[in-house]
Design a protein around this motif. Structure first.
Motif, PDB file in Angstrom:
ATOM      1  N   GLN A  35      37.872  20.776  38.776  1.00 53.31           N
ATOM      2  CA  GLN A  35      37.432  20.434  40.129  1.00 53.31           C
ATOM      3  C   GLN A  35      38.605  20.450  41.103  1.00 53.31           C
ATOM      4  OE1 GLN A  35      35.460  16.665  39.755  1.00 53.31           O
ATOM      5  NE2 GLN A  35      33.525  17.598  39.159  1.00 53.31           N
ATOM      6  N   GLN A  36      39.752  19.921  40.696  1.00 56.67           N
ATOM      7  CA  GLN A  36      40.911  19.841  41.577  1.00 56.67           C
ATOM      8  C   GLN A  36      41.558  21.199  41.819  1.00 56.67           C
ATOM      9  OE1 GLN A  36      43.439  17.084  39.535  1.00 56.67           O
ATOM     10  NE2 GLN A  36      42.698  15.342  40.718  1.00 56.67           N
ATOM     11  N   HIS A  37      41.666  22.002  40.787  1.00 57.44           N
ATOM     12  CA  HIS A  37      42.459  23.230  40.876  1.00 57.44           C
ATOM     13  C   HIS A  37      41.651  24.502  40.657  1.00 57.44           C
ATOM     14  CE1 HIS A  37      45.959  20.666  40.946  1.00 57.44           C
ATOM     15  NE2 HIS A  37      45.543  20.061  39.848  1.00 57.44           N
ATOM     16  N   GLY A  38      40.348  24.411  40.764  1.00 53.58           N
ATOM     17  CA  GLY A  38      39.485  25.563  40.523  1.00 53.58           C
ATOM     18  C   GLY A  38      39.794  26.737  41.424  1.00 53.58           C
ATOM     19  N   ASP A  39      40.087  26.461  42.701  1.00 60.88           N
ATOM     20  CA  ASP A  39      40.378  27.554  43.628  1.00 60.88           C
ATOM     21  C   ASP A  39      41.672  28.272  43.254  1.00 60.88           C
ATOM     22  OD1 ASP A  39      41.725  25.187  44.279  1.00 60.88           O
ATOM     23  OD2 ASP A  39      41.905  25.721  46.398  1.00 60.88           O
ATOM     24  N   LYS A  40      42.651  27.528  42.800  1.00 57.30           N
ATOM     25  CA  LYS A  40      43.926  28.137  42.381  1.00 57.30           C
ATOM     26  C   LYS A  40      43.733  28.986  41.122  1.00 57.30           C
ATOM     27  CE  LYS A  40      46.710  24.392  44.230  1.00 57.30           C
ATOM     28  NZ  LYS A  40      47.574  23.269  43.906  1.00 57.30           N
ATOM     29  N   VAL A  41      42.944  28.487  40.194  1.00 53.58           N
ATOM     30  CA  VAL A  41      42.692  29.222  38.958  1.00 53.58           C
ATOM     31  C   VAL A  41      41.932  30.507  39.264  1.00 53.58           C
ATOM     32  CG1 VAL A  41      41.474  29.167  36.743  1.00 53.58           C
ATOM     33  CG2 VAL A  41      42.764  27.171  37.494  1.00 53.58           C
ATOM     34  N   GLN A  42      40.934  30.417  40.125  1.00 52.71           N
ATOM     35  CA  GLN A  42      40.162  31.611  40.466  1.00 52.71           C
ATOM     36  C   GLN A  42      41.023  32.628  41.214  1.00 52.71           C
ATOM     37  OE1 GLN A  42      36.268  30.951  42.062  1.00 52.71           O
ATOM     38  NE2 GLN A  42      35.677  29.668  40.347  1.00 52.71           N
ATOM     39  N   HIS A  43      41.922  32.153  42.063  1.00 58.03           N
ATOM     40  CA  HIS A  43      42.848  33.065  42.741  1.00 58.03           C
ATOM     41  C   HIS A  43      43.754  33.749  41.716  1.00 58.03           C
ATOM     42  CE1 HIS A  43      45.417  34.697  45.849  1.00 58.03           C
ATOM     43  NE2 HIS A  43      46.466  34.177  45.236  1.00 58.03           N
ATOM     44  N   GLY A  44      44.210  32.997  40.727  1.00 57.67           N
ATOM     45  CA  GLY A  44      45.038  33.560  39.662  1.00 57.67           C
ATOM     46  C   GLY A  44      44.282  34.581  38.829  1.00 57.67           C
ATOM     47  N   LEU A  45      43.005  34.313  38.575  1.00 53.70           N
ATOM     48  CA  LEU A  45      42.185  35.274  37.835  1.00 53.70           C
ATOM     49  C   LEU A  45      42.052  36.579  38.613  1.00 53.70           C
ATOM     50  CD1 LEU A  45      39.319  32.961  36.525  1.00 53.70           C
ATOM     51  CD2 LEU A  45      40.979  34.203  35.130  1.00 53.70           C
ATOM     52  N   ASP A  46      41.825  36.467  39.919  1.00 53.05           N
ATOM     53  CA  ASP A  46      41.721  37.667  40.755  1.00 53.05           C
ATOM     54  C   ASP A  46      43.020  38.463  40.749  1.00 53.05           C
ATOM     55  OD1 ASP A  46      39.075  37.279  41.539  1.00 53.05           O
ATOM     56  OD2 ASP A  46      39.637  36.102  43.296  1.00 53.05           O
ATOM     57  N   LYS A  47      44.120  37.743  40.859  1.00 51.38           N
ATOM     58  CA  LYS A  47      45.430  38.392  40.889  1.00 51.38           C
ATOM     59  C   LYS A  47      45.721  39.095  39.557  1.00 51.38           C
ATOM     60  CE  LYS A  47      49.643  37.070  43.226  1.00 51.38           C
ATOM     61  NZ  LYS A  47      50.511  35.961  43.597  1.00 51.38           N
ATOM     62  N   ALA A  48      45.435  38.407  38.459  1.00 53.29           N
ATOM     63  CA  ALA A  48      45.658  38.992  37.135  1.00 53.29           C
ATOM     64  C   ALA A  48      44.761  40.208  36.926  1.00 53.29           C
ATOM     65  CB  ALA A  48      45.390  37.949  36.045  1.00 53.29           C
ATOM     66  N   ALA A  49      43.519  40.119  37.362  1.00 54.73           N
ATOM     67  CA  ALA A  49      42.599  41.250  37.224  1.00 54.73           C
ATOM     68  C   ALA A  49      43.099  42.447  38.020  1.00 54.73           C
ATOM     69  CB  ALA A  49      41.203  40.843  37.698  1.00 54.73           C
ATOM     70  N   GLN A  50      43.620  42.184  39.203  1.00 57.85           N
ATOM     71  CA  GLN A  50      44.138  43.270  40.039  1.00 57.85           C
ATOM     72  C   GLN A  50      45.336  43.948  39.373  1.00 57.85           C
ATOM     73  OE1 GLN A  50      45.440  42.004  43.894  1.00 57.85           O
ATOM     74  NE2 GLN A  50      45.831  44.074  44.608  1.00 57.85           N
ATOM     75  N   VAL A  51      46.251  43.161  38.812  1.00 54.69           N
ATOM     76  CA  VAL A  51      47.433  43.714  38.162  1.00 54.69           C
ATOM     77  C   VAL A  51      47.031  44.541  36.944  1.00 54.69           C
ATOM     78  CG1 VAL A  51      49.512  43.097  36.851  1.00 54.69           C
ATOM     79  CG2 VAL A  51      49.018  41.943  39.003  1.00 54.69           C
ATOM     80  N   VAL A  52      46.136  43.997  36.128  1.00 58.20           N
ATOM     81  CA  VAL A  52      45.704  44.724  34.928  1.00 58.20           C
ATOM     82  C   VAL A  52      44.985  46.009  35.326  1.00 58.20           C
ATOM     83  CG1 VAL A  52      44.177  44.625  32.913  1.00 58.20           C
ATOM     84  CG2 VAL A  52      45.608  42.663  33.482  1.00 58.20           C
ATOM     85  N   ASP A  53      44.170  45.942  36.360  1.00 56.84           N
ATOM     86  CA  ASP A  53      43.452  47.133  36.822  1.00 56.84           C
ATOM     87  C   ASP A  53      44.430  48.204  37.304  1.00 56.84           C
ATOM     88  OD1 ASP A  53      41.032  48.505  37.193  1.00 56.84           O
ATOM     89  OD2 ASP A  53      40.966  47.946  39.311  1.00 56.84           O
ATOM     90  N   GLU A  54      45.476  47.783  37.981  1.00 63.73           N
ATOM     91  CA  GLU A  54      46.494  48.740  38.443  1.00 63.73           C
ATOM     92  C   GLU A  54      47.249  49.341  37.260  1.00 63.73           C
ATOM     93  OE1 GLU A  54      48.922  46.594  41.223  1.00 63.73           O
ATOM     94  OE2 GLU A  54      47.336  46.558  42.739  1.00 63.73           O
TER      95      GLU A  54
END
Length: 89
Positions: free
Chosen positions: A23-42
């Motif tokens: 609940q506290q850090h969900g937005d940060k975790v989701q941002h990290g997931l997006d960033k990691a997905a972008q790097v892996v996709d690249e």
């Protein structure tokens, strides 16, 4: 007490902590997931884009479920039937 019941009892306190952190850090975790997905996709040059998006979506869904776990009544292990009117005879 069986093994699974013992394990559930031991992990119950951690379940609350994980939910609170989600609940506290969900937005940060989701941002990290997006960033990691972008790097892996690249790095894979888009070859696995569909799989990466699917996995990212599932991970975000799991985070949402963890973050909103305490809003459910019944503990989550029970079946809730859909809200349909009873048949009329």
């Amino acid at each position: 007490m069986g093994f699974l019941e013992h394990l559930k009892a031991r992990l119950a306190p951690a379940k609350g902590k994980v939910s609170g952190l989600a609940q506290q850090h969900g937005d940060k975790v989701q941002h990290g997931l997006d960033k990691a997905a972008q790097v892996v996709d690249e790095k894979t040059k888009g070859k696995y884009s569909d799989t990466i998006q699917s996995g990212t979506g599932k991970a975000k869904g799991a985070m949402d479920r963890l973050a909103h776990k305490d809003e459910r009544a019944g503990g989550g292990d029970t079946f809730t039937p859909p809200n349909t009117p009873p048949p009329t005879s």
